[in-house]
Design a protein around this motif. Structure first.
Motif, PDB file in Angstrom:
ATOM      1  N   LYS A 192       0.827  -1.212   0.000  1.00  0.00           N
ATOM      2  CA  LYS A 192       0.000   0.000   0.000  1.00  0.00           C
ATOM      3  C   LYS A 192       0.858   1.258   0.000  1.00  0.00           C
ATOM      4  O   LYS A 192       2.072   1.191   0.179  1.00  0.00           O
ATOM      5  CB  LYS A 192      -0.883  -0.005   1.254  1.00  0.00           C
ATOM      6  CG  LYS A 192      -2.092  -0.908   1.129  1.00  0.00           C
ATOM      7  CD  LYS A 192      -3.172  -0.517   2.112  1.00  0.00           C
ATOM      8  CE  LYS A 192      -2.924  -1.050   3.497  1.00  0.00           C
ATOM      9  NZ  LYS A 192      -3.998  -0.824   4.432  1.00  0.00           N
ATOM     10  N   VAL A 193       0.197   2.414  -0.170  1.00  0.00           N
ATOM     11  CA  VAL A 193       0.918   3.684  -0.044  1.00  0.00           C
ATOM     12  C   VAL A 193       1.321   3.854   1.418  1.00  0.00           C
ATOM     13  O   VAL A 193       0.485   3.790   2.304  1.00  0.00           O
ATOM     14  CB  VAL A 193       0.036   4.856  -0.484  1.00  0.00           C
ATOM     15  CG1 VAL A 193       0.737   6.172  -0.213  1.00  0.00           C
ATOM     16  CG2 VAL A 193      -0.306   4.748  -1.953  1.00  0.00           C
ATOM     17  N   LEU A 234      -6.183   9.351   7.490  1.00  0.00           N
ATOM     18  CA  LEU A 234      -5.217   8.669   6.628  1.00  0.00           C
ATOM     19  C   LEU A 234      -5.589   7.203   6.457  1.00  0.00           C
ATOM     20  O   LEU A 234      -5.535   6.649   5.361  1.00  0.00           O
ATOM     21  CB  LEU A 234      -3.804   8.788   7.213  1.00  0.00           C
ATOM     22  CG  LEU A 234      -3.132  10.155   7.117  1.00  0.00           C
ATOM     23  CD1 LEU A 234      -1.816  10.139   7.861  1.00  0.00           C
ATOM     24  CD2 LEU A 234      -2.898  10.538   5.661  1.00  0.00           C
ATOM     25  N   LYS A 235      -6.003   6.585   7.574  1.00  0.00           N
ATOM     26  CA  LYS A 235      -6.372   5.162   7.520  1.00  0.00           C
ATOM     27  C   LYS A 235      -7.571   4.969   6.611  1.00  0.00           C
ATOM     28  O   LYS A 235      -7.641   4.015   5.853  1.00  0.00           O
ATOM     29  CB  LYS A 235      -6.695   4.669   8.930  1.00  0.00           C
ATOM     30  CG  LYS A 235      -5.506   4.027   9.620  1.00  0.00           C
ATOM     31  CD  LYS A 235      -5.898   3.552  11.001  1.00  0.00           C
ATOM     32  CE  LYS A 235      -4.709   3.648  11.938  1.00  0.00           C
ATOM     33  NZ  LYS A 235      -5.098   3.761  13.337  1.00  0.00           N
ATOM     34  N   LYS A 236      -8.521   5.892   6.718  1.00  0.00           N
ATOM     35  CA  LYS A 236      -9.754   5.802   5.933  1.00  0.00           C
ATOM     36  C   LYS A 236      -9.424   5.845   4.433  1.00  0.00           C
ATOM     37  O   LYS A 236     -10.117   5.268   3.620  1.00  0.00           O
ATOM     38  CB  LYS A 236     -10.669   6.972   6.306  1.00  0.00           C
ATOM     39  CG  LYS A 236     -12.148   6.662   6.158  1.00  0.00           C
ATOM     40  CD  LYS A 236     -13.000   7.771   6.733  1.00  0.00           C
ATOM     41  CE  LYS A 236     -13.010   8.965   5.813  1.00  0.00           C
ATOM     42  NZ  LYS A 236     -13.537  10.187   6.464  1.00  0.00           N
ATOM     43  N   ASN A 237      -8.344   6.557   4.123  1.00  0.00           N
ATOM     44  CA  ASN A 237      -7.969   6.679   2.710  1.00  0.00           C
ATOM     45  C   ASN A 237      -6.968   5.611   2.273  1.00  0.00           C
ATOM     46  O   ASN A 237      -6.217   5.806   1.324  1.00  0.00           O
ATOM     47  CB  ASN A 237      -7.403   8.072   2.444  1.00  0.00           C
ATOM     48  CG  ASN A 237      -8.496   9.093   2.373  1.00  0.00           C
ATOM     49  OD1 ASN A 237      -9.198   9.204   1.379  1.00  0.00           O
ATOM     50  ND2 ASN A 237      -8.675   9.830   3.451  1.00  0.00           N
ATOM     51  N   HIS A 238      -6.958   4.501   3.004  1.00  0.00           N
ATOM     52  CA  HIS A 238      -6.130   3.333   2.655  1.00  0.00           C
ATOM     53  C   HIS A 238      -4.644   3.669   2.600  1.00  0.00           C
ATOM     54  O   HIS A 238      -3.954   3.292   1.658  1.00  0.00           O
ATOM     55  CB  HIS A 238      -6.588   2.727   1.323  1.00  0.00           C
ATOM     56  CG  HIS A 238      -8.059   2.549   1.254  1.00  0.00           C
ATOM     57  ND1 HIS A 238      -8.716   1.637   2.043  1.00  0.00           N
ATOM     58  CD2 HIS A 238      -9.020   3.183   0.538  1.00  0.00           C
ATOM     59  CE1 HIS A 238     -10.007   1.709   1.798  1.00  0.00           C
ATOM     60  NE2 HIS A 238     -10.225   2.658   0.895  1.00  0.00           N
ATOM     61  N   VAL A 239      -4.198   4.433   3.564  1.00  0.00           N
ATOM     62  CA  VAL A 239      -2.767   4.721   3.648  1.00  0.00           C
ATOM     63  C   VAL A 239      -2.203   3.928   4.814  1.00  0.00           C
ATOM     64  O   VAL A 239      -2.810   3.876   5.883  1.00  0.00           O
ATOM     65  CB  VAL A 239      -2.527   6.224   3.884  1.00  0.00           C
ATOM     66  CG1 VAL A 239      -1.073   6.497   4.164  1.00  0.00           C
ATOM     67  CG2 VAL A 239      -2.991   7.028   2.688  1.00  0.00           C
ATOM     68  N   GLU A 240      -1.078   3.297   4.598  1.00  0.00           N
ATOM     69  CA  GLU A 240      -0.436   2.561   5.688  1.00  0.00           C
ATOM     70  C   GLU A 240       0.381   3.560   6.518  1.00  0.00           C
ATOM     71  O   GLU A 240       1.229   4.266   5.981  1.00  0.00           O
ATOM     72  CB  GLU A 240       0.479   1.475   5.104  1.00  0.00           C
ATOM     73  CG  GLU A 240       1.046   0.520   6.122  1.00  0.00           C
ATOM     74  CD  GLU A 240      -0.012  -0.408   6.709  1.00  0.00           C
ATOM     75  OE1 GLU A 240      -0.875  -0.876   5.946  1.00  0.00           O
ATOM     76  OE2 GLU A 240       0.023  -0.648   7.931  1.00  0.00           O
ATOM     77  N   ILE A 241       0.082   3.602   7.811  1.00  0.00           N
ATOM     78  CA  ILE A 241       0.765   4.584   8.655  1.00  0.00           C
ATOM     79  C   ILE A 241       1.955   3.953   9.353  1.00  0.00           C
ATOM     80  O   ILE A 241       1.832   2.904   9.985  1.00  0.00           O
ATOM     81  CB  ILE A 241      -0.206   5.144   9.698  1.00  0.00           C
ATOM     82  CG1 ILE A 241      -1.306   5.947   8.986  1.00  0.00           C
ATOM     83  CG2 ILE A 241       0.518   6.019  10.701  1.00  0.00           C
ATOM     84  CD1 ILE A 241      -2.458   6.265   9.864  1.00  0.00           C
TER      85      ILE A 241
END
Lengths: 354, 311
Positions: B166-167, B191-198
């Motif tokens: 993922k991004v 950020l999580k909602k937008n499929h970003v790996e934190i």
């Protein structure tokens, strides 16, 4: 390339530092320009948004000196984020396309003499330790004498009969100091000027007394505090100030221990940078029955912001009026004058009521 | 006796250790609520207006605990050695609280320069709570072991997420900002909602990040900023972008982030939050940031495909 050394500007201390550097280094030393609106503008332009004011001032001074041909910059560091200045300033100045060397004298809040000598050797291969020790001794003495005279001036400047006499004499003294030839010469110059300052005619009786406390750079650089001391003296107020180079270099360690014992009720520990000292000083001012105190700092100075609630409580308990000033690069002088005027009216009324 | 623990600043570093310690001793404690509007308003009332948002929130937490507990745990952390100083607010919080709230907090003073270690601090707390040295030491060490185990697990999970497809975004910020319900959480959630790996900048081994941080920029002496710098160095070629999350006006971040920006060649964004910020403006900025990241990622992939196709 010929090396031209320069350093940040702070108050009148450029005289002893210039004296020291010209005598220990065999290269050209450039005296920094006095801080002007242009310095501040330059510093402001390239600084991060919420950095404290000394950063902007010193950066502006460096940029101006670099324009004038300097290429070796000397910066200090201290207990707060002051120690991080050089890292960022170096990057910012590099981006402006200058080639230069940067010497940081204090790292991690402590200065390592070996490292400093190494750095100086890099600029000047003839650097002699013995000679610099001798001139360092003279310079520290010069700073001490300057601070002593300054202390006297602050006490008396508001009451001189002929306006501007003190400042004129001081300027004369500084030029004499600059042309100083050896320790005894310095000592006798100091004595003669001390006498001259005493001889200045003044009419001083039962005046208001105000102490200035706060962050060190803002206190010591008159441009940074909009000539607050002079402004106060025009109202006929005797000003006491604690922070000066002598204090920072020689007395701080001892005093902090003393303050810690004295102000245990308000603060049991060191608070970072000069914060605890200011609590101690305010307690002192309160005990000595001063008419008021003014706390000045540059905006975003974290240690001083932290100490403000404590100072407020001290001022309540000792019943000493306390005025807070937070200076930034675009504070207007008129606003400060208005507040000082109101403060003066208040402390004067208080005194009359007593 | 009830010990109050404010959920702010230090809590996000040492909170689990404290609760573990107090649990082991059988002392009851009360944790303040997650940051909410009420707490922020309380904090604004007590704080000086120039204090940083994190400090204001911390004072709000203490104000919300007032009257609910007998004593309060406000540590004073001076340094972990000369090269590991802390923010001056960490030094002053103890005395600020004493003066603002007329409370007498437990003595918890860490100053490695003067040999006041964490162990000593816990011994002192134990003594003030009426326990013998031995039992408080045992409780401290038990708590420490379990904390270290859990932290280890979190770190491996954090490193694991560096390997996903993922991004990936490294979020740089102090834990008391990142995990605070008002400052960091809405942003992390978005950020999580937008499929970003934190990737959490605080969940790496400290000795590694410390060394890397020192290498990246010499002369850093604030412990936490050094670790953050190290985490940036560690992830530089493994993430797609970096989000700097700062509370207004954080003194150290204002300089350290600027230094970090100058090393970065990947997309980055600095988000500064103060007490009046609305999430809408920040969401717009984050959205376009994510767009940039996705386009960058997609670009690389598509170029791969085209070369493959040509071959």
């Amino acid at each position: 390339m010929k090396k031209v050394v320069t350093y940040p500007q702070m108050g009148d201390y450029n005289v002893p530092i210039y004296y020291l550097l010209t005598h220990i280094l065999h290269c050209e030393v450039k005296k920094p320009l006095k801080i002007s609106d242009r310095t501040v503008e330059l510093g402001n332009k390239y600084s991060p948004t919420f950095v404290c004011m000394p950063f902007k001032y010193t950066l502006g001074t460096f940029l101006e000196s670099l324009e004038d041909g300097a290429n070796v910059l000397i910066q200090l560091g201290g207990g707060c984020r002051y120690g991080y200045y050089y890292a960022l300033q170096q990057e910012i100045i590099k981006e402006q396309g200058y080639t230069f060397e940067f010497i940081n004298l204090v790292t991690e809040g402590k200065s390592d003499i070996k490292k400093i000598i190494k750095e100086f050797r890099k600029i000047d291969s003839h650097f002699s330790i013995l000679k610099s020790a001798y001139y360092l001794f003279i310079t520290t003495k010069m700073i001490k004498y300057m601070d002593k005279i300054d202390h006297q001036i602050r006490k008396n400047i508001g009451f001189e009969q002929k306006k501007g006499e003190h400042l004129k004499l001081k300027q004369e003294m500084l030029t004499r100091f600059e042309q100083n030839k050896g320790y005894f010469h310095l000592f006798f110059t100091y004595l003669s000027y001390k006498r001259k300052f005493k001889k200045i005619k003044k009419n001083k009786e039962n005046c208001l007394k105000v102490g200035i406390i706060g962050e060190l750079y803002t206190i010591m650089e008159p441009f940074a505090n909009y000539d607050l001391e002079i402004m106060l003296s025009q109202y006929g107020i005797e000003v006491t100030r604690f922070t000066n180079a002598t204090y920072l270099l020689f007395q701080k360690k001892k005093r902090v221990k003393k303050y810690l014992k004295k102000v245990g009720k308000f603060s049991k520990n060191r608070l970072g940078a000069d914060a605890l000292d200011n609590v101690g000083r305010l307690v002192y001012l309160g005990e000595k029955g001063y008419d008021g105190a003014i706390h000045i700092k540059s905006s975003f100075c974290t240690p001083e912001i932290g100490v403000m609630p404590i100072l407020r409580r001290v001022s309540e308990e000792y019943k000493i009026p306390l005025l807070f000033f937070s200076f930034d690069t675009n504070t207007s002088k008129v606003g400060i004058e208005t507040r000082i005027e109101a403060f003066y009216d208040m402390i004067e009324m208080r005194k009359q009521n007593e | 006796m009830i010990v109050g623990i404010p959920r702010g600043l230090f809590y996000y570093y040492y909170g689990d250790l404290w609760t573990g310690f107090l649990d082991a001793l059988g002392v009851s404690y009360i944790l303040s609520e997650e940051t909410n509007r009420e707490i922020i308003d309380l904090g604004m009332h007590y704080a000086t207006d120039e204090m940083c948002l994190s400090m204001k929130i911390y004072l709000g937490h203490i104000a919300s605990l007032k009257g609910k507990c007998d004593t309060i745990l406000v540590p004073r952390i001076d340094n972990y050695g000369t090269k590991n100083q802390t923010c001056t607010n960490f030094l002053a919080a103890f005395d600020i609280v004493r003066n603002l709230f007329s409370l007498e907090p437990l003595t918890y003073n860490i100053n490695y320069e003067k040999m006041q270690t964490e162990e000593e601090a816990f011994k002192k707390i134990g003594k003030e709570l009426g326990f013998e040295e031995e039992s408080s030491l045992r409780a401290y060490h038990n708590a420490l072991t379990s904390i270290n185990y859990q932290r280890q697990k979190c770190i491996s999970k954090n490193i694991e997420s560096l390997r996903t497809e993922k991004v990936k975004v490294l979020v740089v910020g102090h834990p008391y900002n990142l995990h605070d319900a008002f400052i960091g959480k809405p942003i992390l959630d978005f950020l999580k909602k937008n499929h970003v790996e934190i990737i959490d900048s605080n969940l790496f081994h400290e000795n590694i990040t410390e060394e890397l941080g020192e290498k990246m920029q010499q002369g850093l002496y604030f412990k936490y900023s050094k670790n953050l710098m190290g985490s940036i160095a560690l992830c530089l070629d493994k993430v797609d972008g970096i989000v700097f999350l700062t509370a207004f006006p954080c003194g150290i971040d204002s300089l350290v982030n600027e230094i970090a920006f100058r090393y970065l060649k990947i997309p980055h964004i600095e988000i500064v939050i103060d007490e009046l910020d609305s999430m809408v403006g920040i969401e717009t900025r984050l959205e376009s940031f994510i767009d940039v990241l996705e386009r960058n990622g997609g670009h690389e992939k598509s170029s791969d495909v085209s070369t493959n196709g040509r071959l």
